[in-house]
Design a protein around this motif. Structure first.
Motif, PDB file in Angstrom:
ATOM      1  N   UNK A  50      59.555 -48.790  71.664  1.00 40.70           N
ATOM      2  CA  UNK A  50      58.188 -48.813  71.131  1.00 40.70           C
ATOM      3  C   UNK A  50      57.742 -47.394  70.812  1.00 40.70           C
ATOM      4  N   UNK A  51      56.846 -47.284  69.840  1.00 39.71           N
ATOM      5  CA  UNK A  51      56.234 -45.999  69.494  1.00 39.71           C
ATOM      6  C   UNK A  51      54.724 -46.157  69.502  1.00 39.71           C
ATOM      7  N   UNK A  52      54.038 -45.031  69.670  1.00 40.68           N
ATOM      8  CA  UNK A  52      52.574 -45.037  69.667  1.00 40.68           C
ATOM      9  C   UNK A  52      52.053 -44.329  68.427  1.00 40.68           C
ATOM     10  N   UNK A  53      51.257 -45.055  67.647  1.00 38.67           N
ATOM     11  CA  UNK A  53      50.525 -44.481  66.515  1.00 38.67           C
ATOM     12  C   UNK A  53      49.106 -44.273  67.019  1.00 38.67           C
ATOM     13  N   UNK A  54      48.739 -43.032  67.299  1.00 42.40           N
ATOM     14  CA  UNK A  54      47.501 -42.758  68.026  1.00 42.40           C
ATOM     15  C   UNK A  54      46.532 -41.926  67.183  1.00 42.40           C
ATOM     16  N   UNK A 117      45.975 -52.747  68.624  1.00 43.91           N
ATOM     17  CA  UNK A 117      46.821 -53.846  68.174  1.00 43.91           C
ATOM     18  C   UNK A 117      48.231 -53.368  67.889  1.00 43.91           C
ATOM     19  N   UNK A 118      49.005 -54.235  67.273  1.00 45.27           N
ATOM     20  CA  UNK A 118      50.408 -53.966  66.999  1.00 45.27           C
ATOM     21  C   UNK A 118      50.700 -54.113  65.513  1.00 45.27           C
ATOM     22  N   UNK A 119      51.687 -53.356  65.048  1.00 44.40           N
ATOM     23  CA  UNK A 119      52.267 -53.600  63.735  1.00 44.40           C
ATOM     24  C   UNK A 119      53.513 -54.466  63.923  1.00 44.40           C
ATOM     25  N   UNK A 120      54.200 -54.756  62.833  1.00 46.95           N
ATOM     26  CA  UNK A 120      55.366 -55.629  62.882  1.00 46.95           C
ATOM     27  C   UNK A 120      56.556 -54.913  63.518  1.00 46.95           C
ATOM     28  N   UNK A 132      58.773 -51.492  68.425  1.00 40.50           N
ATOM     29  CA  UNK A 132      57.439 -52.073  68.307  1.00 40.50           C
ATOM     30  C   UNK A 132      56.408 -50.959  68.114  1.00 40.50           C
ATOM     31  N   UNK A 133      55.782 -50.868  66.931  1.00 40.74           N
ATOM     32  CA  UNK A 133      54.715 -49.885  66.743  1.00 40.74           C
ATOM     33  C   UNK A 133      53.422 -50.378  67.399  1.00 40.74           C
ATOM     34  N   UNK A 134      52.854 -49.551  68.260  1.00 42.11           N
ATOM     35  CA  UNK A 134      51.603 -49.839  68.949  1.00 42.11           C
ATOM     36  C   UNK A 134      50.533 -48.904  68.386  1.00 42.11           C
ATOM     37  N   UNK A 135      49.398 -49.453  67.979  1.00 43.28           N
ATOM     38  CA  UNK A 135      48.318 -48.646  67.385  1.00 43.28           C
ATOM     39  C   UNK A 135      47.212 -48.467  68.412  1.00 43.28           C
ATOM     40  N   UNK A 136      46.837 -47.220  68.641  1.00 43.02           N
ATOM     41  CA  UNK A 136      45.776 -46.939  69.593  1.00 43.02           C
ATOM     42  C   UNK A 136      44.901 -45.792  69.120  1.00 43.02           C
ATOM     43  N   UNK A 137      43.861 -45.508  69.896  1.00 42.28           N
ATOM     44  CA  UNK A 137      42.942 -44.411  69.572  1.00 42.28           C
ATOM     45  C   UNK A 137      42.577 -43.651  70.844  1.00 42.28           C
ATOM     46  N   UNK A 138      42.340 -42.374  70.664  1.00 46.54           N
ATOM     47  CA  UNK A 138      41.740 -41.525  71.681  1.00 46.54           C
ATOM     48  C   UNK A 138      40.345 -41.127  71.205  1.00 46.54           C
ATOM     49  N   UNK A 198      58.452 -46.589  56.943  1.00 49.89           N
ATOM     50  CA  UNK A 198      58.198 -48.020  56.804  1.00 49.89           C
ATOM     51  C   UNK A 198      57.005 -48.446  57.664  1.00 49.89           C
ATOM     52  N   UNK A 199      56.880 -47.853  58.849  1.00 48.55           N
ATOM     53  CA  UNK A 199      55.716 -48.138  59.697  1.00 48.55           C
ATOM     54  C   UNK A 199      54.432 -47.622  59.052  1.00 48.55           C
ATOM     55  N   UNK A 200      54.499 -46.409  58.509  1.00 50.95           N
ATOM     56  CA  UNK A 200      53.320 -45.847  57.836  1.00 50.95           C
ATOM     57  C   UNK A 200      52.926 -46.728  56.657  1.00 50.95           C
TER      58      UNK A 200
END
Length: 209
Positions: A50-54, A117-120, A132-138, A198-200
């Motif tokens: 998994x990766x974090x898109x923050x 939430x999550x991306x595909x 699994x891309x995981x989208x979060x915020x700080x 591809x995630x972007x």
């Protein structure tokens, strides 16, 4: 206090991530020429990661961090990526994997991250991982403390840059001795291609629908 414009961005993105995701339609826009031609499929040895898109607010804008992997003897050496890594047995789920890896690699305080939430989930043939891309915020601009064994540099990218269509390019890239056509995003002198691109692509499509 959270900037109200960042709060609005956060809530809008959270809602968009609850809708059906574009998935492969977005992935194909930034996939290399050999990805689908080779037809490599997941197998019993495929591992989960998994990766974090923050996202975070900074100077009246919205930013996210990318990392530059150091040169090493591996398939992703020297590439741009999101913080992340393999799922360990003690991770209760892939969200926890993404948060733990982001903390270990760049020092993000995971207790402050709100997951939107999550991306595909995306299969990566060279390393045989499902990621699994995981989208979060700080709610604030973090101080980054990159692990020198995992991260050569942290590249902070503002949302306006990602939304600029002129950063999209295409060129031939050598992958394991084979030249392939690969779309990429040109960001601060770095080419972001492969699974990260591809995630972007999916993230941008989610924000544009």
């Amino acid at each position: 206090m959270i900037d109200t414009s960042f709060h609005a961005f956060t809530e809008d993105l959270r809602q968009r991530l609850q809708r059906p995701l574009p998935g492969e339609a977005a992935h194909r826009k930034m996939a290399s020429s050999n990805r689908y031609r080779m037809g490599i499929k997941p197998n019993e040895r495929t591992r989960r990661s998994a990766v974090l898109i923050c996202f975070y607010p900074y100077q009246q804008s919205v930013y996210l961090p990318l990392i530059l992997r150091p040169q090493y003897d591996g398939v992703h050496a020297g590439q741009m990526a999101f913080p992340g890594g393999r799922m360990e047995r003690f991770d209760e789920n892939l969200v926890r994997t993404a948060l733990r890896e982001a903390q270990e690699e760049v020092g993000i305080r995971v207790s402050d991250v709100k997951v939107l939430g999550l991306l595909t989930e995306l299969y990566i043939p060279p390393s045989n991982f499902f990621v699994q891309p995981v989208v979060g915020v700080l709610p604030y601009c973090p101080d980054f403390y990159p692990d020198p064994h995992e991260v050569e540099a942290v590249i902070e990218v503002d949302l306006e840059t990602l939304l600029d269509e002129t950063i999209v390019g295409d060129s031939q890239i050598e992958v394991r001795g084979v030249m392939v056509d690969a779309p990429f995003y040109q960001i601060q002198g770095h080419r972001v291609w492969g699974a990260t691109a591809m995630m972007i692509s999916e993230l941008l499509m989610v924000m544009d629908t």
